[in-house]
Design a protein around this motif. Structure first.
Motif, PDB file in Angstrom:
ATOM      1  N   GLY A 296     -12.777 135.415  69.853  1.00 46.60           N
ATOM      2  CA  GLY A 296     -12.815 137.306  70.536  1.00 46.60           C
ATOM      3  C   GLY A 296     -12.007 137.329  71.942  1.00 46.60           C
ATOM      4  O   GLY A 296     -11.618 136.741  72.097  1.00 46.60           O
ATOM      5  N   GLU A 297     -13.017 137.446  72.488  1.00 45.69           N
ATOM      6  CA  GLU A 297     -12.110 137.637  74.189  1.00 45.69           C
ATOM      7  C   GLU A 297     -12.845 136.071  74.859  1.00 45.69           C
ATOM      8  O   GLU A 297     -12.128 136.011  75.608  1.00 45.69           O
ATOM      9  CB  GLU A 297     -12.720 138.330  74.742  1.00 45.69           C
ATOM     10  CG  GLU A 297     -12.789 140.759  74.460  1.00 45.69           C
ATOM     11  CD  GLU A 297     -11.277 140.350  73.975  1.00 45.69           C
ATOM     12  OE1 GLU A 297     -10.485 140.344  75.227  1.00 45.69           O
ATOM     13  OE2 GLU A 297     -10.659 140.448  73.189  1.00 45.69           O
ATOM     14  N   GLN A 298     -13.319 135.263  74.861  1.00 53.80           N
ATOM     15  CA  GLN A 298     -13.765 134.184  75.384  1.00 53.80           C
ATOM     16  C   GLN A 298     -12.963 133.220  75.354  1.00 53.80           C
ATOM     17  O   GLN A 298     -12.047 132.656  74.298  1.00 53.80           O
ATOM     18  CB  GLN A 298     -14.854 133.381  74.972  1.00 53.80           C
ATOM     19  CG  GLN A 298     -15.669 132.635  75.527  1.00 53.80           C
ATOM     20  CD  GLN A 298     -17.459 132.327  74.904  1.00 53.80           C
ATOM     21  OE1 GLN A 298     -17.198 132.442  74.175  1.00 53.80           O
ATOM     22  NE2 GLN A 298     -17.309 131.302  75.654  1.00 53.80           N
ATOM     23  N   LEU A 299     -11.957 132.819  76.382  1.00 51.29           N
ATOM     24  CA  LEU A 299     -10.779 130.795  76.233  1.00 51.29           C
ATOM     25  C   LEU A 299     -11.872 130.089  75.985  1.00 51.29           C
ATOM     26  O   LEU A 299     -12.525 129.179  77.335  1.00 51.29           O
ATOM     27  CB  LEU A 299     -10.786 131.772  77.217  1.00 51.29           C
ATOM     28  CG  LEU A 299      -9.062 130.236  77.829  1.00 51.29           C
ATOM     29  CD1 LEU A 299      -8.117 130.540  76.617  1.00 51.29           C
ATOM     30  CD2 LEU A 299      -9.156 130.546  79.335  1.00 51.29           C
ATOM     31  N   LEU A 300     -11.712 129.355  75.068  1.00 50.02           N
ATOM     32  CA  LEU A 300     -12.006 128.462  74.776  1.00 50.02           C
ATOM     33  C   LEU A 300     -11.560 127.112  74.723  1.00 50.02           C
ATOM     34  O   LEU A 300     -12.210 126.041  75.431  1.00 50.02           O
ATOM     35  CB  LEU A 300     -12.504 128.398  73.245  1.00 50.02           C
ATOM     36  CG  LEU A 300     -13.550 129.305  72.897  1.00 50.02           C
ATOM     37  CD1 LEU A 300     -13.509 128.833  71.634  1.00 50.02           C
ATOM     38  CD2 LEU A 300     -14.751 129.045  73.502  1.00 50.02           C
ATOM     39  N   ALA A 301     -10.148 126.775  75.035  1.00 50.73           N
ATOM     40  CA  ALA A 301      -9.475 126.208  75.439  1.00 50.73           C
ATOM     41  C   ALA A 301      -8.109 126.363  76.314  1.00 50.73           C
ATOM     42  O   ALA A 301      -7.594 127.654  75.641  1.00 50.73           O
ATOM     43  CB  ALA A 301      -9.159 125.233  74.345  1.00 50.73           C
ATOM     44  N   ALA A 302      -7.097 125.588  76.764  1.00 51.45           N
ATOM     45  CA  ALA A 302      -6.231 125.859  77.335  1.00 51.45           C
ATOM     46  C   ALA A 302      -5.428 124.456  77.102  1.00 51.45           C
ATOM     47  O   ALA A 302      -5.834 123.557  77.405  1.00 51.45           O
ATOM     48  CB  ALA A 302      -6.145 126.621  78.535  1.00 51.45           C
ATOM     49  N   ALA A 303      -4.353 124.543  77.301  1.00 46.85           N
ATOM     50  CA  ALA A 303      -3.024 122.944  76.936  1.00 46.85           C
ATOM     51  C   ALA A 303      -1.654 123.392  78.007  1.00 46.85           C
ATOM     52  O   ALA A 303      -1.306 124.828  77.802  1.00 46.85           O
ATOM     53  CB  ALA A 303      -2.864 122.325  75.967  1.00 46.85           C
ATOM     54  N   ILE A 304      -0.621 122.967  79.134  1.00 50.95           N
ATOM     55  CA  ILE A 304       0.040 122.786  79.062  1.00 50.95           C
ATOM     56  C   ILE A 304       0.834 122.017  78.276  1.00 50.95           C
ATOM     57  O   ILE A 304       0.632 120.720  78.493  1.00 50.95           O
ATOM     58  CB  ILE A 304       0.028 122.920  80.839  1.00 50.95           C
ATOM     59  CG1 ILE A 304      -0.913 123.849  81.227  1.00 50.95           C
ATOM     60  CG2 ILE A 304       1.654 122.652  81.364  1.00 50.95           C
ATOM     61  CD1 ILE A 304      -0.759 123.476  83.195  1.00 50.95           C
ATOM     62  N   TYR A 305       1.842 122.020  77.736  1.00 52.15           N
ATOM     63  CA  TYR A 305       2.563 121.576  77.560  1.00 52.15           C
ATOM     64  C   TYR A 305       4.472 121.841  78.252  1.00 52.15           C
ATOM     65  O   TYR A 305       4.720 122.416  78.066  1.00 52.15           O
ATOM     66  CB  TYR A 305       2.596 121.960  75.671  1.00 52.15           C
ATOM     67  CG  TYR A 305       4.047 121.178  74.638  1.00 52.15           C
ATOM     68  CD1 TYR A 305       3.847 120.533  74.307  1.00 52.15           C
ATOM     69  CD2 TYR A 305       5.138 122.130  74.214  1.00 52.15           C
ATOM     70  CE1 TYR A 305       4.935 119.826  73.222  1.00 52.15           C
ATOM     71  CE2 TYR A 305       5.995 121.700  73.017  1.00 52.15           C
ATOM     72  CZ  TYR A 305       5.812 121.013  72.872  1.00 52.15           C
ATOM     73  OH  TYR A 305       6.741 120.111  72.135  1.00 52.15           O
ATOM     74  N   VAL A 306       4.958 120.785  77.732  1.00 50.88           N
ATOM     75  CA  VAL A 306       6.207 119.924  78.311  1.00 50.88           C
ATOM     76  C   VAL A 306       7.197 118.951  77.233  1.00 50.88           C
ATOM     77  O   VAL A 306       7.151 118.579  76.186  1.00 50.88           O
ATOM     78  CB  VAL A 306       6.723 119.293  79.454  1.00 50.88           C
ATOM     79  CG1 VAL A 306       7.976 119.302  79.380  1.00 50.88           C
ATOM     80  CG2 VAL A 306       5.836 120.312  80.680  1.00 50.88           C
ATOM     81  N   ARG A 307       8.395 119.844  76.562  1.00 48.95           N
ATOM     82  CA  ARG A 307       9.042 119.540  75.937  1.00 48.95           C
ATOM     83  C   ARG A 307      10.678 119.580  77.111  1.00 48.95           C
ATOM     84  O   ARG A 307      11.370 120.509  77.692  1.00 48.95           O
ATOM     85  CB  ARG A 307       9.266 120.554  74.442  1.00 48.95           C
ATOM     86  CG  ARG A 307      10.571 119.744  73.437  1.00 48.95           C
ATOM     87  CD  ARG A 307      10.708 121.059  72.520  1.00 48.95           C
ATOM     88  NE  ARG A 307      11.340 122.093  72.999  1.00 48.95           N
ATOM     89  CZ  ARG A 307      11.969 122.795  73.253  1.00 48.95           C
ATOM     90  NH1 ARG A 307      13.236 121.350  73.483  1.00 48.95           N
ATOM     91  NH2 ARG A 307      12.922 123.353  73.707  1.00 48.95           N
ATOM     92  N   GLN A 308      11.604 118.588  76.008  1.00 53.63           N
ATOM     93  CA  GLN A 308      12.550 118.421  76.832  1.00 53.63           C
ATOM     94  C   GLN A 308      13.247 117.172  75.947  1.00 53.63           C
ATOM     95  O   GLN A 308      12.810 116.261  75.981  1.00 53.63           O
ATOM     96  CB  GLN A 308      12.434 117.880  78.296  1.00 53.63           C
ATOM     97  CG  GLN A 308      14.348 117.371  79.376  1.00 53.63           C
ATOM     98  CD  GLN A 308      14.228 117.025  80.959  1.00 53.63           C
ATOM     99  OE1 GLN A 308      13.314 117.656  81.166  1.00 53.63           O
ATOM    100  NE2 GLN A 308      14.660 116.238  80.732  1.00 53.63           N
ATOM    101  N   GLY A 309      14.347 117.853  75.310  1.00 52.79           N
ATOM    102  CA  GLY A 309      15.231 117.096  74.584  1.00 52.79           C
ATOM    103  C   GLY A 309      14.386 116.671  73.347  1.00 52.79           C
ATOM    104  O   GLY A 309      13.445 117.671  72.676  1.00 52.79           O
TER     105      GLY A 309
END
Length: 404
Positions: A296-309
């Motif tokens: 719904g409107e509730q933020l339950l999880a977040a992640a920061i992802y990096v891609r290179q090559g």
């Protein structure tokens, strides 16, 4: 790296600074290079001074290094311009074509001229790799002291030669430690994404299982049964997974700080993630993505992802204590695996881990989580030191030891 250098004798390479554009083009030709060698990374590490350095054979750029300089934390005038020179996951070059000595010897001399009292390099490459399922079983049994006591899935045939050559050049080897060392941990957890890297045959989908990309199925089937069940349940938990923008970073930060308070670690400030997002997305060869999982409107999880090559990295994660049975973090892990596969990545990196297999050790839970996610354990060469000034290098080591 398994093929010896084609040139029978080391050739003298010349060292000079290169532009961000030159550095970026070189890394584009070396798809396994780390984002820690990205020439935009100094924009994130503002406490360090960054410099892109190239090593040339005539006009041909044969190796490159992002060097981060940090001055000694002492108010002594004679030491004011002396620095630690740190090359994380570098220098980058093709060791089947260029001699190790041809790169490191002139590089040290150059960094010495720039005021380095100590040079630290985390030479890219994997020494050994262990099957994650075997590591997980050994951890549960509690009868094996270390990952290094297990039979490896793969050992690099050139590893002993590389280490012997480093020592012959005067480099000091890292010591194996159960704890995370300063810098990049020597032991890493990585999920292989391409069939030739699995080490075992992928398991076929269960009867009645929802159809999906075979590569995603293979990644899921590397997980233990609990992780796989929770991941599949997350896809049926009425979650909305989206890609955030820079405007969503404050929401990330609030959840990240909640996670830090709950789990008892010291987090980074919002400004760090804002710099990271801007720097890595301004480079043609990399991407930094913020994933958000809402109910719904509730933020339950977040992640920061990096891609290179050909690498994808799970760099940071945060989660709410609410609605845990919806397994929002699992949904984000699956999305990162899917996006890594879509980008043609060979590995999805879950970061460092301890080699200890003592089930009571404080970092055992991290090992358990990462291997249940399907990650194998790899041992890198670790970070080697070259003391330009032995006296200052010893003083720096004592300073770091006092910092804990």
């Amino acid at each position: 790296m398994g093929v010896p250098e084609t040139d029978p004798q080391p050739r003298a390479l010349t060292v000079r600074r290169i532009t961000t554009q030159e550095h970026g083009r070189f890394l584009a030709e070396h798809a396994e290079s780390s984002f820690l060698q990205n020439p935009h990374w100094p924009d994130v590490k503002v406490d360090w001074r960054g410099e892109s350095v190239g090593l040339f054979d005539g006009d041909m750029l044969r190796a490159a290094a992002l060097v981060l300089f940090r001055r000694l934390p002492v108010p002594v005038p004679v030491l004011r311009n002396r620095s630690l020179a740190y090359i994380a996951e570098g220098p980058v070059f093709d060791r089947t074509q260029v001699h190790l000595e041809s790169v490191l010897t002139p590089l040290v001399q150059y960094l010495k001229s720039r005021g380095a009292f100590l040079v630290r390099v985390g030479l890219p490459g994997v020494v050994r790799r262990w099957d994650g399922s075997e590591v997980r079983k050994a951890l549960a049994a509690g009868q094996t002291a270390s990952v290094t006591d297990l039979e490896p899935l793969h050992t690099a045939p050139e590893a002993d030669d590389v280490r012997a050559r480093l020592q012959a050049l005067g480099w000091q080897a890292p010591s194996e430690s159960e704890s995370f060392e300063a810098g990049q941990p020597q032991f890493q957890a990585r999920i292989p994404l391409q069939p030739e890297l699995y080490g075992t045959e992928p398991v076929s989908p269960a009867k009645g299982q929802d159809p999906e990309d075979p590569a995603v199925t293979a990644a899921l089937n590397r997980m233990d049964s609990t992780s796989r069940r929770q991941t599949r349940k997350s896809t049926r938990s009425e979650l909305t997974v989206t890609v955030g923008t820079e405007a969503d970073l404050p929401a990330w930060q609030a959840l990240y700080e909640e996670t830090a308070r709950r789990d008892g670690f010291t987090g980074r400030p919002l400004a760090y993630f804002q710099r990271m997002f801007t720097a890595l997305n301004s480079s043609p060869g990399s991407a930094c993505t913020l994933y958000l999982a809402h109910y719904g409107e509730q933020l339950l999880a977040a992640a920061i992802y990096v891609r290179q090559g050909t690498f994808g990295w799970y760099v940071y994660g945060a989660s709410s204590a609410e609605e845990r049975k919806r397994y929002a973090p699992r949904a984000l892990q699956l999305r990162q695996i899917e996006d890594s596969l879509a980008a043609g990545c060979t590995w999805y990196d879950l970061g460092g881990m301890s080699p200890s297999l003592d089930p009571e050790y404080e970092l055992a839970g991290l090992t358990r989580f990462k291997t249940t996610m399907g990650a194998d354990v790899v041992q890198t060469y670790g970070e080697w030191d070259y003391p330009v000034s032995r006296l200052l290098a010893k003083g720096f080591a004592l300073y770091m030891a006092r910092r804990g």
